[in-house]
Design a protein around this motif. Structure first.
Motif, short mmCIF file in Angstrom:
data_model
loop_
_atom_site.label_atom_id
_atom_site.label_comp_id
_atom_site.label_asym_id
_atom_site.label_seq_id
_atom_site.Cartn_x
_atom_site.Cartn_y
_atom_site.Cartn_z
N TYR A 8 32.84 46.69 29.76
CA TYR A 8 32.58 45.24 29.76
C TYR A 8 33.44 44.50 30.80
CZ TYR A 8 30.46 46.52 25.32
OH TYR A 8 29.70 47.11 24.36
N TRP A 9 33.91 45.22 31.77
CA TRP A 9 34.70 44.57 32.80
C TRP A 9 33.82 43.68 33.68
CZ3 TRP A 9 38.84 48.37 35.16
CH2 TRP A 9 39.72 48.76 34.12
N GLU A 10 34.44 42.66 34.22
CA GLU A 10 33.72 41.73 35.09
C GLU A 10 34.29 41.85 36.50
OE1 GLU A 10 32.85 36.92 35.56
OE2 GLU A 10 33.86 37.73 33.78
N ALA A 11 33.42 41.99 37.46
CA ALA A 11 33.84 42.16 38.85
C ALA A 11 33.99 40.79 39.52
CB ALA A 11 32.82 43.01 39.62
N HIS A 12 35.00 40.68 40.37
CA HIS A 12 35.25 39.46 41.14
C HIS A 12 35.30 39.81 42.62
CE1 HIS A 12 36.22 36.85 37.68
NE2 HIS A 12 36.73 37.96 37.15
N GLU A 13 34.57 39.06 43.39
CA GLU A 13 34.50 39.32 44.84
C GLU A 13 35.64 38.60 45.55
OE1 GLU A 13 31.44 38.70 48.61
OE2 GLU A 13 30.84 38.15 46.57
N ILE A 14 36.30 39.31 46.45
CA ILE A 14 37.38 38.73 47.23
C ILE A 14 36.79 37.98 48.41
CG2 ILE A 14 39.44 39.23 48.60
CD1 ILE A 14 39.87 41.70 46.91
N ASN A 15 37.15 36.71 48.55
CA ASN A 15 36.55 35.87 49.59
C ASN A 15 37.49 35.58 50.76
OD1 ASN A 15 38.34 34.19 48.34
ND2 ASN A 15 36.80 32.82 47.46
N LYS A 16 38.60 36.31 50.86
CA LYS A 16 39.48 36.13 51.99
C LYS A 16 40.14 37.46 52.34
CE LYS A 16 43.37 34.53 49.14
NZ LYS A 16 44.35 33.43 48.94
N THR A 17 40.55 37.59 53.59
CA THR A 17 41.14 38.84 54.06
C THR A 17 42.63 38.89 53.74
OG1 THR A 17 41.61 37.87 56.23
CG2 THR A 17 39.48 38.95 55.96
N GLY A 18 43.20 40.06 53.84
CA GLY A 18 44.62 40.25 53.56
C GLY A 18 44.86 41.65 53.05
N TYR A 19 46.04 41.87 52.51
CA TYR A 19 46.36 43.17 51.94
C TYR A 19 47.18 42.97 50.68
CZ TYR A 19 50.83 42.51 54.36
OH TYR A 19 52.03 42.01 54.81
N PHE A 20 47.13 43.96 49.80
CA PHE A 20 47.80 43.88 48.51
C PHE A 20 49.29 44.06 48.70
CE2 PHE A 20 49.48 46.04 44.73
CZ PHE A 20 49.20 45.07 43.78
N TYR A 21 50.05 43.09 48.20
CA TYR A 21 51.51 43.12 48.36
C TYR A 21 52.24 43.39 47.05
CZ TYR A 21 56.00 41.98 50.46
OH TYR A 21 57.28 42.04 50.93
N GLY A 22 51.63 43.01 45.94
CA GLY A 22 52.28 43.22 44.66
C GLY A 22 51.61 42.38 43.58
#
Length: 231
Positions: free
Chosen positions: A203-217
């Motif tokens: 039942y997870w819900e997906a969210h679309e990322i609308n900006k660029t970048g990288y995962f920092y923490g």
């Protein structure tokens, strides 16, 4: 707690962190030496080891002024080398390697040593009183300033060697590998201590990322507040 940890890490990665701390130490050392000079430590050393004490006011002023000017030039040159290094690393490799270079303790300690020695010599120079009495000349403080300047020269040689090694792609990859391995090992140990059954993702819900970048923490406190708000 996580916010404080992230704030400390953010401050820690700044290139001015260690230079600021070491500069304050140099300032305190200058005040300590001025206090000792007011208690005639140079007069005592003149009787014990006169060859180590500079008892001429004009000579002391000349030495300190020369050291201050030379160390300022050395500091500017070193900072310029760091900026060139960051620019070259960003252009040739990736901007993501910049935090690792900026947060290098060795670079920060060397630059902090320069600034601390400059501040020390400036305050010792200001403390010299215009008198012909040899005991009013802070001979021991001037000697200590000369020793600090010699240490700065040795640190500069090390700085040149280290900064030439830091820009090599092999050393960059080795450093990234070491940090990544350390972080993964730490995460594995934490998961072993706090093992929880993962819920089903049906039942997870997906969210679309609308900006660029990288995962920092992950900011755990902010994430918990968001979960409570949207539950």
């Amino acid at each position: 707690m996580d916010r404080l940890n992230n704030l400390f890490k953010h401050i820690r990665t700044r290139i001015a962190f260690f230079p600021t701390v070491i500069s304050l130490a140099g300032l305190l050392l200058a005040f300590l030496m001025i206090y000792l000079e007011q208690n005639n430590i140079s007069a005592y050393l003149i009787n014990v080891a006169p060859a180590l004490v500079i008892d001429n006011t004009d000579t002391a002023k000349t030495i300190l002024s020369t050291l201050i000017g030379g160390l300022i030039s050395l500091t500017v040159f070193s900072f310029s080398m760091v900026m060139v290094l960051l620019n070259q690393a960003s252009s040739n490799f990736s901007p993501r390697v910049l935090p690792g270079i900026i947060s290098d303790q060795k670079h920060q300690i060397v630059l902090g040593l320069y600034i601390a020695t400059i501040l020390y010599n400036i305050f010792v120079l200001i403390s010299i009183e215009p008198t012909e009495n040899a005991y009013q000349t802070p001979g021991f403080a001037v000697l200590f300033g000369i020793i600090l300047a010699v240490v700065c020269l040795a640190a500069f040689i090390y700085f040149i060697h280290h900064i030439s090694q830091a820009i090599q792609v092999g050393n960059i990859l080795t450093a990234i590998h070491s940090r990544t391995k350390s972080e993964i090992t730490s995460i594995i140990k934490q998961q072993e201590q706090h093992t929880l059954e993962f819920s089903s993702g049906q039942y997870w819900e997906a969210h679309e990322i609308n900006k660029t970048g990288y995962f920092y923490g992950v900011l755990n406190d902010d994430l918990l507040k968001l979960c409570k708000k949207t539950q």
